[in-house]
Write a protein that holds these residues in place. Structure first.
Motif, PDB file in Angstrom:
ATOM      1  N   GLY A 146      -3.828   0.402   2.629  1.00 42.85           N
ATOM      2  CA  GLY A 146      -4.920  -0.266   3.323  1.00 42.85           C
ATOM      3  C   GLY A 146      -4.760  -0.354   4.815  1.00 42.85           C
ATOM      4  O   GLY A 146      -5.611  -0.928   5.497  1.00 42.85           O
ATOM      5  N   CYS A 147      -3.697   0.249   5.362  1.00 42.64           N
ATOM      6  CA  CYS A 147      -3.451   0.137   6.798  1.00 42.64           C
ATOM      7  C   CYS A 147      -4.299   1.121   7.592  1.00 42.64           C
ATOM      8  O   CYS A 147      -4.476   2.261   7.191  1.00 42.64           O
ATOM      9  N   SER A 148      -4.769   0.700   8.715  1.00 41.10           N
ATOM     10  CA  SER A 148      -5.585   1.578   9.562  1.00 41.10           C
ATOM     11  C   SER A 148      -4.765   2.708  10.149  1.00 41.10           C
ATOM     12  O   SER A 148      -5.306   3.720  10.586  1.00 41.10           O
ATOM     13  N   SER A 149      -3.437   2.554  10.143  1.00 44.48           N
ATOM     14  CA  SER A 149      -2.577   3.596  10.713  1.00 44.48           C
ATOM     15  C   SER A 149      -2.466   4.808   9.806  1.00 44.48           C
ATOM     16  O   SER A 149      -1.855   5.801  10.162  1.00 44.48           O
ATOM     17  N   GLY A 150      -3.049   4.725   8.611  1.00 43.56           N
ATOM     18  CA  GLY A 150      -3.071   5.890   7.719  1.00 43.56           C
ATOM     19  C   GLY A 150      -2.023   5.812   6.646  1.00 43.56           C
ATOM     20  O   GLY A 150      -1.480   4.772   6.345  1.00 43.56           O
ATOM     21  N   CYS A 151      -1.706   6.961   6.057  1.00 45.19           N
ATOM     22  CA  CYS A 151      -0.825   6.993   4.903  1.00 45.19           C
ATOM     23  C   CYS A 151       0.641   7.065   5.268  1.00 45.19           C
ATOM     24  O   CYS A 151       1.493   6.836   4.439  1.00 45.19           O
ATOM     25  N   GLY A 152       0.948   7.396   6.467  1.00 44.85           N
ATOM     26  CA  GLY A 152       2.338   7.635   6.801  1.00 44.85           C
ATOM     27  C   GLY A 152       3.104   6.408   7.206  1.00 44.85           C
ATOM     28  O   GLY A 152       4.314   6.355   7.105  1.00 44.85           O
ATOM     29  N   GLY A 153       2.424   5.367   7.701  1.00 41.64           N
ATOM     30  CA  GLY A 153       3.136   4.217   8.208  1.00 41.64           C
ATOM     31  C   GLY A 153       2.604   2.920   7.659  1.00 41.64           C
ATOM     32  O   GLY A 153       1.586   2.877   6.986  1.00 41.64           O
ATOM     33  N   GLY A 154       3.300   1.845   7.963  1.00 40.59           N
ATOM     34  CA  GLY A 154       2.903   0.552   7.450  1.00 40.59           C
ATOM     35  C   GLY A 154       2.082  -0.229   8.450  1.00 40.59           C
ATOM     36  O   GLY A 154       1.726   0.240   9.522  1.00 40.59           O
ATOM     37  N   CYS A 155       1.787  -1.483   8.078  1.00 36.63           N
ATOM     38  CA  CYS A 155       0.967  -2.338   8.929  1.00 36.63           C
ATOM     39  C   CYS A 155       1.791  -3.021  10.012  1.00 36.63           C
ATOM     40  O   CYS A 155       1.254  -3.605  10.924  1.00 36.63           O
ATOM     41  N   SER A 156       3.082  -2.971   9.872  1.00 29.75           N
ATOM     42  CA  SER A 156       3.930  -3.590  10.883  1.00 29.75           C
ATOM     43  C   SER A 156       5.209  -2.788  11.005  1.00 29.75           C
ATOM     44  O   SER A 156       5.500  -1.927  10.193  1.00 29.75           O
ATOM     45  N   SER A 157       5.993  -3.078  12.020  1.00 27.03           N
ATOM     46  CA  SER A 157       7.188  -2.278  12.304  1.00 27.03           C
ATOM     47  C   SER A 157       8.256  -2.420  11.238  1.00 27.03           C
ATOM     48  O   SER A 157       9.148  -1.591  11.134  1.00 27.03           O
ATOM     49  N   ASP A 158       8.173  -3.479  10.402  1.00 25.34           N
ATOM     50  CA  ASP A 158       9.195  -3.678   9.381  1.00 25.34           C
ATOM     51  C   ASP A 158       8.662  -3.406   7.979  1.00 25.34           C
ATOM     52  O   ASP A 158       9.127  -3.971   7.005  1.00 25.34           O
ATOM     53  N   SER A 159       7.697  -2.512   7.869  1.00 26.05           N
ATOM     54  CA  SER A 159       7.070  -2.264   6.574  1.00 26.05           C
ATOM     55  C   SER A 159       7.983  -1.538   5.603  1.00 26.05           C
ATOM     56  O   SER A 159       7.713  -1.490   4.417  1.00 26.05           O
ATOM     57  N   GLY A 160       9.012  -0.891   6.086  1.00 22.36           N
ATOM     58  CA  GLY A 160       9.935  -0.240   5.160  1.00 22.36           C
ATOM     59  C   GLY A 160       9.621   1.211   4.977  1.00 22.36           C
ATOM     60  O   GLY A 160       9.408   1.963   5.896  1.00 22.36           O
ATOM     61  N   SER A 161       9.569   1.632   3.696  1.00 30.21           N
ATOM     62  CA  SER A 161       9.417   3.035   3.350  1.00 30.21           C
ATOM     63  C   SER A 161       8.190   3.668   3.943  1.00 30.21           C
ATOM     64  O   SER A 161       7.172   3.032   4.146  1.00 30.21           O
ATOM     65  N   ASP A 162       8.270   4.966   4.215  1.00 29.92           N
ATOM     66  CA  ASP A 162       7.122   5.713   4.718  1.00 29.92           C
ATOM     67  C   ASP A 162       6.462   6.517   3.618  1.00 29.92           C
ATOM     68  O   ASP A 162       5.815   7.508   3.863  1.00 29.92           O
ATOM     69  N   SER A 163       6.634   6.086   2.379  1.00 19.39           N
ATOM     70  CA  SER A 163       6.038   6.817   1.266  1.00 19.39           C
ATOM     71  C   SER A 163       4.529   6.830   1.334  1.00 19.39           C
ATOM     72  O   SER A 163       3.880   7.698   0.766  1.00 19.39           O
ATOM     73  N   GLY A 164       3.952   5.843   2.012  1.00 15.94           N
ATOM     74  CA  GLY A 164       2.536   5.881   2.345  1.00 15.94           C
ATOM     75  C   GLY A 164       1.612   5.946   1.169  1.00 15.94           C
ATOM     76  O   GLY A 164       1.743   5.224   0.219  1.00 15.94           O
ATOM     77  N   CYS A 165       0.625   6.847   1.252  1.00 14.60           N
ATOM     78  CA  CYS A 165      -0.466   6.893   0.281  1.00 14.60           C
ATOM     79  C   CYS A 165      -0.193   7.847  -0.851  1.00 14.60           C
ATOM     80  O   CYS A 165      -1.100   8.527  -1.307  1.00 14.60           O
ATOM     81  N   GLY A 166       1.019   7.926  -1.320  1.00 13.16           N
ATOM     82  CA  GLY A 166       1.305   8.802  -2.433  1.00 13.16           C
ATOM     83  C   GLY A 166       0.665   8.330  -3.706  1.00 13.16           C
ATOM     84  O   GLY A 166       0.108   7.257  -3.780  1.00 13.16           O
ATOM     85  N   GLY A 167       0.783   9.129  -4.742  1.00 12.67           N
ATOM     86  CA  GLY A 167       0.190   8.777  -6.012  1.00 12.67           C
ATOM     87  C   GLY A 167      -1.247   9.241  -6.084  1.00 12.67           C
ATOM     88  O   GLY A 167      -1.850   9.623  -5.104  1.00 12.67           O
ATOM     89  N   GLY A 168      -1.797   9.183  -7.264  1.00 12.65           N
ATOM     90  CA  GLY A 168      -3.191   9.564  -7.408  1.00 12.65           C
ATOM     91  C   GLY A 168      -3.362  11.042  -7.643  1.00 12.65           C
ATOM     92  O   GLY A 168      -3.660  11.452  -8.736  1.00 12.65           O
ATOM     93  N   GLY A 169      -3.170  11.831  -6.609  1.00 12.94           N
ATOM     94  CA  GLY A 169      -3.261  13.270  -6.768  1.00 12.94           C
ATOM     95  C   GLY A 169      -4.652  13.755  -7.093  1.00 12.94           C
ATOM     96  O   GLY A 169      -5.456  13.964  -6.198  1.00 12.94           O
ATOM     97  N   CYS A 170      -4.959  13.905  -8.391  1.00 15.08           N
ATOM     98  CA  CYS A 170      -6.276  14.409  -8.781  1.00 15.08           C
ATOM     99  C   CYS A 170      -7.337  13.370  -8.470  1.00 15.08           C
ATOM    100  O   CYS A 170      -7.038  12.205  -8.193  1.00 15.08           O
ATOM    101  N   GLY A 171      -8.578  13.813  -8.504  1.00 14.93           N
ATOM    102  CA  GLY A 171      -9.651  12.876  -8.188  1.00 14.93           C
ATOM    103  C   GLY A 171     -10.979  13.347  -8.686  1.00 14.93           C
ATOM    104  O   GLY A 171     -11.132  14.487  -9.138  1.00 14.93           O
ATOM    105  N   GLY A 172     -11.956  12.452  -8.628  1.00 15.45           N
ATOM    106  CA  GLY A 172     -13.317  12.786  -9.004  1.00 15.45           C
ATOM    107  C   GLY A 172     -14.184  12.907  -7.781  1.00 15.45           C
ATOM    108  O   GLY A 172     -14.189  12.035  -6.928  1.00 15.45           O
ATOM    109  N   ASP A 173     -14.885  14.046  -7.672  1.00 18.00           N
ATOM    110  CA  ASP A 173     -15.738  14.251  -6.516  1.00 18.00           C
ATOM    111  C   ASP A 173     -17.195  14.106  -6.893  1.00 18.00           C
ATOM    112  O   ASP A 173     -18.062  14.548  -6.173  1.00 18.00           O
TER     113      ASP A 173
END
Length: 218
Positions: free
Chosen positions: A191-218
């Motif tokens: 949910g962070c505006s910074s995108g999938c790579g980073g967290g909402c604050s400097s101490d957010s921890g892992s950069d795993s970001g927006c992983g998961g999901g993969g497939c989708g419905g268009d």
């Protein structure tokens, strides 16, 4: 005369817009109710029982409820791609698609269009899955009254796989400082505006970001 003409034209336009808006609202409510009341085939639960034999009947029902919720999110997305946050729900979605005629009719009545299943590797751009999971997160949170930027809990679709101990599932956590693995993801990054790579604050921890999901419905 000219002023009267334009006034009449403007009045007609406003009335037309109001009629169209009212029709769309009624149509959307009808689709919402159709999805909510739809009875899925027993075959979907049978597939769950075969693949995940540890699930109780009540837990199988929860997966089907989550599939229903995924379709509601796709309805609200209005044609924009929604990534799938749950492996268990993806399994029953695949099974539903096998009944092609029934699935097509469901999509037309519930969504107003055919909902294609798009594997991650078939998406046009690397960011498509990321945007799809962020969109899924935002709509799912709003539907459950959760702040997508500062969540106090996980929406159902994002909590399901961990809750049901799905071995190959996508496990999301609000604790971004915890232990990470290939299928564990930091939900608050999504949910962070910074995108999938980073967290909402400097101490957010892992950069795993927006992983998961993969497939989708268009």
């Amino acid at each position: 005369m000219l002023a009267e003409y334009w006034l009449e034209a403007a009045t007609t336009l406003v009335a037309t817009v109001a009629l169209v808006a009212g029709w769309r609202k009624r149509q959307n409510k009808a689709r919402q109710a159709f999805i909510e009341d739809y009875a899925f085939r027993a075959r979907l639960q049978q597939r769950l029982a075969t693949t995940y034999p540890h699930l109780t009947p009540a837990q199988q029902d929860l997966v089907l409820q989550s599939l229903r919720e995924y379709f509601q999110i796709c309805r609200e997305a209005r044609g924009r791609m929604i990534a799938m946050p749950s492996q268990a729900v993806d399994l029953v979605w695949h099974e539903f698609i096998l009944f092609t005629r029934e699935y097509d009719q469901f999509c037309r009545k519930g969504l107003g269009r055919f909902l294609h299943h798009t594997p991650a590797e078939a998406m046009q751009a690397r960011t498509s899955a990321q945007q799809g999971i962020k969109r899924a997160w935002r709509i799912a949170c709003l539907r459950e009254g959760i702040d997508p930027h500062k969540p106090s809990s996980l929406p159902l679709l994002f909590a399901l796989d961990a809750l049901l101990l799905i071995p190959d599932g996508f496990h999301y956590s609000l604790d971004c400082l915890g232990k990470r693995s290939d299928n564990n993801y930091c939900a608050t990054h999504i949910g962070c505006s910074s995108g999938c790579g980073g967290g909402c604050s400097s101490d957010s921890g892992s950069d795993s970001g927006c992983g998961g999901g993969g497939c989708g419905g268009d």
